[in-house]
Design a protein around this motif. Structure first.
Motif, short mmCIF file in Angstrom:
data_model
loop_
_atom_site.label_atom_id
_atom_site.label_comp_id
_atom_site.label_asym_id
_atom_site.label_seq_id
_atom_site.Cartn_x
_atom_site.Cartn_y
_atom_site.Cartn_z
N SER A 648 0.81 -1.22 0.00
CA SER A 648 0.00 0.00 0.00
C SER A 648 0.84 1.26 0.00
O SER A 648 0.42 2.29 -0.55
CB SER A 648 -0.94 0.01 1.20
OG SER A 648 -0.22 -0.03 2.42
N ALA A 649 2.02 1.21 0.62
CA ALA A 649 2.87 2.40 0.69
C ALA A 649 3.98 2.38 -0.35
O ALA A 649 4.78 3.32 -0.42
CB ALA A 649 3.47 2.54 2.09
N GLY A 650 4.05 1.32 -1.15
CA GLY A 650 5.11 1.23 -2.17
C GLY A 650 6.49 1.10 -1.57
O GLY A 650 7.49 1.47 -2.19
N ALA A 651 6.58 0.52 -0.35
CA ALA A 651 7.88 0.37 0.32
C ALA A 651 8.66 -0.77 -0.31
O ALA A 651 8.08 -1.74 -0.82
CB ALA A 651 7.68 0.12 1.80
N VAL A 652 9.99 -0.66 -0.27
CA VAL A 652 10.86 -1.76 -0.68
C VAL A 652 11.19 -2.56 0.57
O VAL A 652 11.74 -2.03 1.54
CB VAL A 652 12.15 -1.23 -1.33
CG1 VAL A 652 13.10 -2.39 -1.64
CG2 VAL A 652 11.83 -0.46 -2.59
N ALA A 653 10.81 -3.84 0.60
CA ALA A 653 11.06 -4.70 1.76
C ALA A 653 12.28 -5.57 1.47
O ALA A 653 12.25 -6.40 0.57
CB ALA A 653 9.85 -5.58 2.05
#
Length: 694
Positions: A648-653
């Motif tokens: 949802s936040a477009g984070a890179v995990a």
């Protein structure tokens, strides 16, 4: 004040796109927002800007990137003079500089521009923009003496025009002349000069570029096949026994379309991996029948077969004028270019001379850059058990081309090389080895070791001999025995299959109660550490405290200042119940064991990361509102939260990164992308550099 760097040259054919890409890489390691300005352009979309935009996730409006077309620029200079041209181009630059703290300016390309005194136009524009200049000089087919003379002349030309030359690059130099050219240039001019050798893989067109240039019809082939580099051309006219030995790795076979024997023979050789070819180009407007094409597709799925209407001579003339081009559609070439740049340029020295102040924010890209840079600084060997898996092979190519680490791929060698050949992935790096656990001489040694380690479980040598042939066990034993510094697996294997051998063989390090995991969550402007989202389903208070302490150490070792939030569904004393009490007890244990750590809990997620919420729910806390390490109470909460934030936040995990083992073994998500694998391998290499896992 905006800091700008102007990459320019003295003539056409200098291959400066490698330098433009390399400089952009250095800038994005330091600054979270870099603008691009190309004062003059032939056509839009511009392939280099499209490459930079896709690779570095630029959000800059393309309308602001370009000043004007070359024809318009030449007409304006002819009608109104250079002053008017410079004024117009500077206006375009200033519009970009208003929005970006650093701007990379791409100078004119000296190719069909119709601009008199083009070098002077670039110099004047660089001066008016207040930009430092980085000239690139092409050295193809020149002696070391000639290259050195060209560099000195270019330095004099730009400095005499008042430019601030911060460094120079001699590019496309004959590899045999590189050392001598570097020696000659070490004495003059007064700025650093970096010498880059000519790289055949960069000069080689892709099969897709061949098809586009020649207007070829694609009869067979997928996107991966069309992305292969054409390293050579082999023209078929002889009979098959004479023809096959002439094939070279990465070649395109050019043959009349009615020579079914050469078509099928070439593809059969590719299928056997001896050698892997880039594709087949059929001439004379002849096409094989459907049965031949079907057989060809079964022999080498994905390998391109193209057809053109022209004869061999005309086709050859077109092929030999082709030159490889960097662009958004050639990501593998971009990795090759960056590897070349980082190998031959003192990036620390050039970064310092660029004088770009490091941003206080840490973006996902900056974090990823830092991982690769740290891993590259002290290369380690990482074993990848899933050696024939497509994503692993593509990640391996990136890691090797960028010089991040050395690699061992596990699997049957012919199968690994055949799969790599089908993908067009090069496995010719000296830092790569392929080991087959089934046939390796190490199997007997590992069987003895494993039987000894597990004798208390009734494991015999005969049973151990079968167990260690499993790639996960074999890779883990390589790490245990110092034959590899770390292991990364899980692209196709389960988490249990990856970490069970580590539990049995490597075991936990002293002081670690359990093995746990963290994800580095790279948000738009910061990096958070989430734990444990992958290993422990329902940790008790003791285990939760251990996870928090290990996660804080992980964060610190990767330059994230640890401020620990022990998460719960209530904040402070507002709630009660078994789940909240567990978190409260774990928080107190952390404080007792590591009083120097900043920790708060129980605390809700919003109070942990949002200053406005923290001011209401937990005012005066050193952690609330600014937590960097978020410890979840159980696996259900942690795993779902990291995936929700990622999507949802477009984070890179980045992760999961295992912590608590004596030596580094890390697990991949089975949905891992190539870049995820690259990042995880880099983290594993860094863990190995530190002598123990975090």
């Amino acid at each position: 004040m905006t800091r700008s760097v102007y990459v320019t040259g003295i003539g056409r054919g200098d291959g400066r796109q490698v330098v433009e890409l390399g400089v952009m890489e250095l800038l994005t390691r330091q600054v979270d927002r870099v603008g691009i300005y190309r004062p003059m352009v032939h056509d839009t979309p511009d392939r280099i800007f499209e490459l930079l935009r896709s690779r570095y996730r630029l959000v800059q409006d393309p309308a602001t990137v370009f000043g004007m077309g070359y024809e318009e620029a030449a007409a304006l200079q002819a009608e109104q003079g250079q002053e008017a041209l410079t004024a117009r181009l500077v206006e375009g630059y200033l519009r970009v500089a208003e929005d970006y703290e650093t701007v990379l300016i791409l100078g004119s390309d000296f190719a069909g521009t119709n601009l008199p005194a083009e070098l002077g136009v670039n110099a004047r524009l660089a001066n008016e923009c207040g930009a430092s200049v980085l000239p690139v000089i092409g050295g193809r087919a020149q002696s070391a003496e000639s290259v050195a003379a060209e560099v000195r002349n270019a330095h004099h030309a730009y400095t005499n025009l008042g430019c601030d030359v911060i460094a120079m690059v001699a590019n496309r130099v004959d590899p045999a002349e590189v050392a001598e050219a570097a020696e000659r240039l070490s004495r003059a001019p007064e700025v650093p000069v970096y010498v880059l050798p000519d790289e055949p893989a960069l000069a080689a067109p892709t099969v897709a570029q061949i098809a586009e240039t020649l207007g070829a019809e694609v009869l067979l082939g997928d996107d991966a096949g069309l992305a292969r580099d054409a390293l050579d051309f082999v023209f078929g006219g002889a009979m098959l026994p004479t023809f096959l030995p002439k094939l070279t790795p990465g070649c395109v076979v050019v043959t009349p379309g009615d020579r079914a024997d050469l078509i099928i023979g070439s593809l059969a050789a590719h299928s056997a991996g001896s050698p892997p070819i880039a594709g087949v180009l059929l001439t004379l407007d002849e096409r094989p029948g459907p049965d031949i094409l079907a057989l060809a597709n079964r022999l080498a799925p994905g390998t391109p077969v193209l057809a053109v209407a022209t004869g061999s001579f005309t086709t050859a003339a077109g092929l030999f004028t082709l030159d490889g081009k960097l662009g958004a559609g050639t990501p593998r070439k971009a990795e090759t270019a960056l590897g070349l740049f980082e190998t031959h340029v003192d990036t620390a020295e050039l970064t310092e001379r660029l004088s770009v102040a490091r941003s206080s924010r840490v973006t996902p890209m900056m974090f990823e850059h830092a991982l690769l840079e740290r891993a590259r600084a002290d290369k380690r060997r990482i074993v990848l058990p899933e050696g024939a898996e497509e994503r692993i092979l593509r990640a391996a190519e990136v890691l090797l081309r960028r010089g991040v680490c050395e690699l061992t791929l596990l699997g049957e060698e012919d199968a690994v090389r055949k799969k790599a050949g089908d993908l067009g992935v090069a496995l010719d790096d000296p830092g790569l080895q392929i080991v087959d656990p089934q046939t390796s001489p190490l199997r007997e040694r590992f069987a003895s070791l494993y039987a000894e380690l597990r004798a208390h479980r009734g494991v015999t040598y005969e049973l151990a001999y079968d167990v260690v042939a499993d790639v996960s066990y074999f890779g883990t034993l390589m790490v245990q025995e110092g034959l590899a510094d770390g292991m990364v697996s899980g692209a196709v294997h389960s988490t249990a299959a990856t970490i069970r051998p580590a539990f049995e063989i490597i075991k936990t390090r002293p002081g670690a109660a359990i093995v746990s995991s963290v994800f580095f969550m790279c948000l738009a402007d910061k990096v958070l550490v989430y734990g444990d989202c992958a290993v422990n389903p329902d940790p008790n208070a003791e285990q939760l405290a251990d996870i928090a302490i290990q996660a804080a150490a992980t964060a610190a070792r990767f330059d994230v200042e640890p401020r620990i939030a022990m998460l719960s569904y209530s904040t402070g004393t507002s709630g009660s119940g078994a789940d909240v009490d567990k978190v409260r007890a774990a928080t107190e244990l952390v404080r007792e064991r590591r009083p120097e750590l900043l920790v708060e809990g129980p605390i809700q997620y919003d109070a942990a990361v949002a200053p406005s919420v923290a001011a209401t729910k937990m005012p005066g806390s050193a952690v609330a509102g600014q937590a960097t390490v978020l410890v979840f109470p159980d696996l259900n909460t942690g795993n779902n939260t990291y995936k929700a934030v990622q999507r949802s936040a477009g984070a890179v995990a980045v992760g999961p990164v295992l912590q608590g083992l004596r030596k580094p073994v890390n697990d991949l998500s089975r949905g891992a992308l190539v870049q995820d694998i690259v990042n995880t391998v880099a983290i594993t290499a860094i863990q190995a550099q530190q002598g123990e896992t975090v």
